[in-house]
Design an enzyme around this catalytic site. Structure first.
Site: not given
Ligand code: UDX
Length: 431
Positions: A3, A76, A124, A215, A265, A270-271
Site C-alpha cells: 500500500g 490489506v 496477494t 500466482l 531457499g 509471497c512465494f
Molecule cells: C516476489 C516476486 O519477485 C514479486 O514479483 C512478487 O510481487 C512478490 O514476491 P520478493 O518476495 O520481494 O518478490 O523477493 P524476490 O526477489 O522475488 O525473492 C524471493 C526469495 O527468493 C528471496 O528469499 C530470495 O533470496 C530468493 N531467491 C531469489 C533465491 O534464493 N535465488 C534467486 O536466484 C532469486
C-alpha cells in the site's frame, strides 16, 4: 507492504489525484506521518516525505476516506492460515490464505459508501477472491450504489519496490469483458497507469486470468529457485560448482540467468503463500497430481535449510558435545538482501535448529532490529546475542554462517576475521 509504496508512486505520477492511505492501526499511520516510516524501501523515504506535502495523505479516518473515494485499492494483509508452510505441510489448512481482512474491508466499503465505486484488489490473494469481494459488495450495497471489482496484482519485489513500480515489466488489470461497467473501470485504472507506464505494458484480461497470472508468475520464479537448489544438492556430493552450473544453464537464452542463484531457499510473504494457494486450488479442482507437482517446490525449499543445518552439525560431530556450547556467528537474518522483512526467512529456521542443538548464536543483520530477531526466534537473550556489526558477531566464534546475501558480507576482511575466531574455524555460506 504494498500500500505505501504503491500510493506514493501513484501520487507522484498523478498530481491530479489525491491518494489517501487508511489503516485501522493508528501507530502505523502515525509512523507514515512521522520521520520514521514503518517500511524500509530504497527511495521510499524521500518520495513519501515529498508527496506528503502534496497529494498523499495518511489517515485513520477510514470511513470518510472510503466514502469520498472514487476508486479504492485494497492492499490489506492476507497471511497464510498456518504460520509456516516451509515444509509443504500435508494439511490443507496450511495451504489456505486468511482472507478475513479482505472480507471485512469489502463489508465496510459496502456499508459506508453512498456512491458507486471501483474497488481494486492488490493484495496477494487466491484465485476467485475478486469474485468473492464482488459478491460481498453486491450483497451489502446501499440502494443505487454499484461496485465494480478489478484484479490488479502487484509484482513489486521488496528492496526494489519503487523501481519496480516506476518501471514495471507489465501491469495486469483483470475485469470482465462482458460487462460494460467493468470495461469502463478497467479503462479508468489503465488511465492512472498510463501516466508513467507505456501502453503496451498494460495488459487487460478477465479476473480469473489476472489472479492466476500472479500466482503462476510467483510459482514459476520460486520453482526456478527450488530447481537450482535441487541441483546444488548434487553438486555438493560430486564436487561440482553450483555457481558455474547455474551460469552454464542461464547462458541459454531460453532459460535465462535470473532466479538461478542457489541459496538457503526462498522466503518472503509471497512465494510460499502463492504456491500454497496454487496447491490448494489444484486440490479443490480435483487435480491431485498437479497439486503434488507444485507442493514439491515447497518441499525442496524446506529441504535446503535442513541440508544446511545437517552439514553444520556433521562438521561439529567429532567435538565431544557436538555443536552444543559452540559460538556461531550468523550474518544476516532477513529473507533476502535489501529488506528488513523476516517473513518466512530461512535464516530463522536455521537459527532455531542450531539453538535447539545448544549452539550460542551471535547475529548481525544490517536492517533487522534486535526485537524482531528475538521475537521471530521466540527465545530470550540467553543463547542469542544481537551484534552491531559483522566483526563483533564473528569475534571468538567457532563458525560463521552466511544467511542473507547482503552485499556488505562480500566485503568482509576474512584475514582480520580469522584472527578473532576460535580454532578450528569454519565458514558455511548459505548464499
Ligand atoms: C516476489 C516476486 O519477485 C514479486 O514479483 C512478487 O510481487 C512478490 O514476491 P520478493 O518476495 O520481494 O518478490 O523477493 P524476490 O526477489 O522475488 O525473492 C524471493 C526469495 O527468493 C528471496 O528469499 C530470495 O533470496 C530468493 N531467491 C531469489 C533465491 O534464493 N535465488 C534467486 O536466484 C532469486
Amino acid at each position: 507492504y504494498v500500500g505505501g509504496p504503491t500510493s506514493a508512486v501513484i501520487s507522484a505520477k498523478c498530481s491530479e489525484i489525491t491518494v489517501t492511505v487508511v489503516d485501522k492501526d493508528a501507530e502505523r499511520i502515525a509512523a507514515w506521518n512521522s520521520d520514521n516510516l514503518p517500511v524500509y524501501e530504497p527511495g521510499l523515504d524521500s518520495l513519501v516525505k515529498k508527496q506528503r506535502t502534496k497529494n498523499l495523505l495518511f489517515s485513520t479516518d477510514i470511513k470518510s476516506a472510503v466514502d469520498r473515494a472514487q476508486m479504492i485499492i485494497l492492499a490489506v494483509n492476507t497471511p497464510s492460515i498456518a504460520a509456516d508452510t516451509t515444509l509443504g505441510s500435508e494439511s490443507p489448512r496450511g495451504l489456505q490464505t486468511d482472507l478475513r481482512a479482505v472480507k471485512q474491508c469489502a463489508q465496510m466499503i459496502a456499508e459506508v459508501s453512498l456512491e458507486s465505486k471501483i474497488v481494486v484488489g492488490k493484495s496477494t490473494v487466491p484465485c476467485g477472491t475478486s469474485r468473492m469481494v464482488q459478491e460481498i459488495l453486491d450483497k451489502n450495497a446501499r440502494g443505487g450504489v454499484e461496485f465494480t471489482v478489478l484484479s490488479n496484482p502487484e509484482f513489486l519485489s521488496e528492496g526494489s519496490a519503487i523501481q519496480d513500480l516506476l518501471f514495471p515489466d507489465r501491469v495486469i488489470i483483470g475485469g470482465s469483458a462482458q460487462d460494460a461497467n467493468s470495461q469502463w473501470a478497467q479503462s479508468e485504472l489503465k488511465w492512472i497507469y498510463q501516466h508513467w507506464v507505456p501502453e503496451h505494458k498494460i495488459l487487460t484480461m478477465d479476473r480469473w486470468s489476472s489472479e492466476l497470472a500472479k500466482l503462476s508468475s510467483n510459482a514459476m520464479l520460486a520453482q526456478r529457485v527450488s530447481s537450482i537448489n535441487s541441483i546444488s544438492a548434487i553438486c555438493e556430493i560430486v564436487g561440482a560448482d553450483i555457481t558455474q552450473v547455474a551460469a552454464g544453464c542461464g547462458a541459454d537464452s531460453r532459460v535465462g540467468s535470473m532466479f538461478l542463484r542457489a541459496s538457503l531457499g526462498f522466503g518472503g510473504s509471497c512465494f510460499h503463500k502463492d504456491i500454497a494457494s496454487l496447491v490448494w486450488l489444484c486440490q479443490s479442482l480435483g487435480l491431485p497430481e498437479i497439486a503434488e507437482y507444485w507442493r514439491q517446490v515447497l518441499a525442496i525449499n524446506g529441504l535446503q535449510t535442513k541440508r544446511f543445518v545437517s552439514r553444520i552439525l556433521d562438521t561439529f560431530a567429532s567435538s565431544p558435545k557436538g555443536i552444543c556450547g559452540k559460538r556461531v556467528a550468523c550474518l544476516g537474518f532477513s529473507y533476502k538482501e535489501g529488506t528488513g522483512d523476516t517473513r518466512n526467512t530461512p535464516a530463522a529456521d536455521v537459527c532455531r535448529e542450531l539453538i535447539r542443538y545448544g549452539a550460542h548464536l551471535s547475529i548481525f543483520d544490517p536492517k533487522v532490529s534486535e526485537h524482531h530477531i528475538l521475537e521471530k526466534l521466540d527465545t530470550g537473550a540467553d543463547s542469542v546475542q544481537i551484534c552491531e556489526d559483522p566483526y563483533s558477531a564473528i569475534s571468538e566464534s567457532d563458525a560463521v554462517i552466511v544467511l542473507t546475501a547482503w552485499a556488505e558480507f562480500r566485503e568482509i576482511d576474512w584475514k582480520r576475521v580469522l584472527k578473532s575466531m576460535n580454532r578450528p574455524a569454519f565458514v558455511f555460506d548459505g548464499q
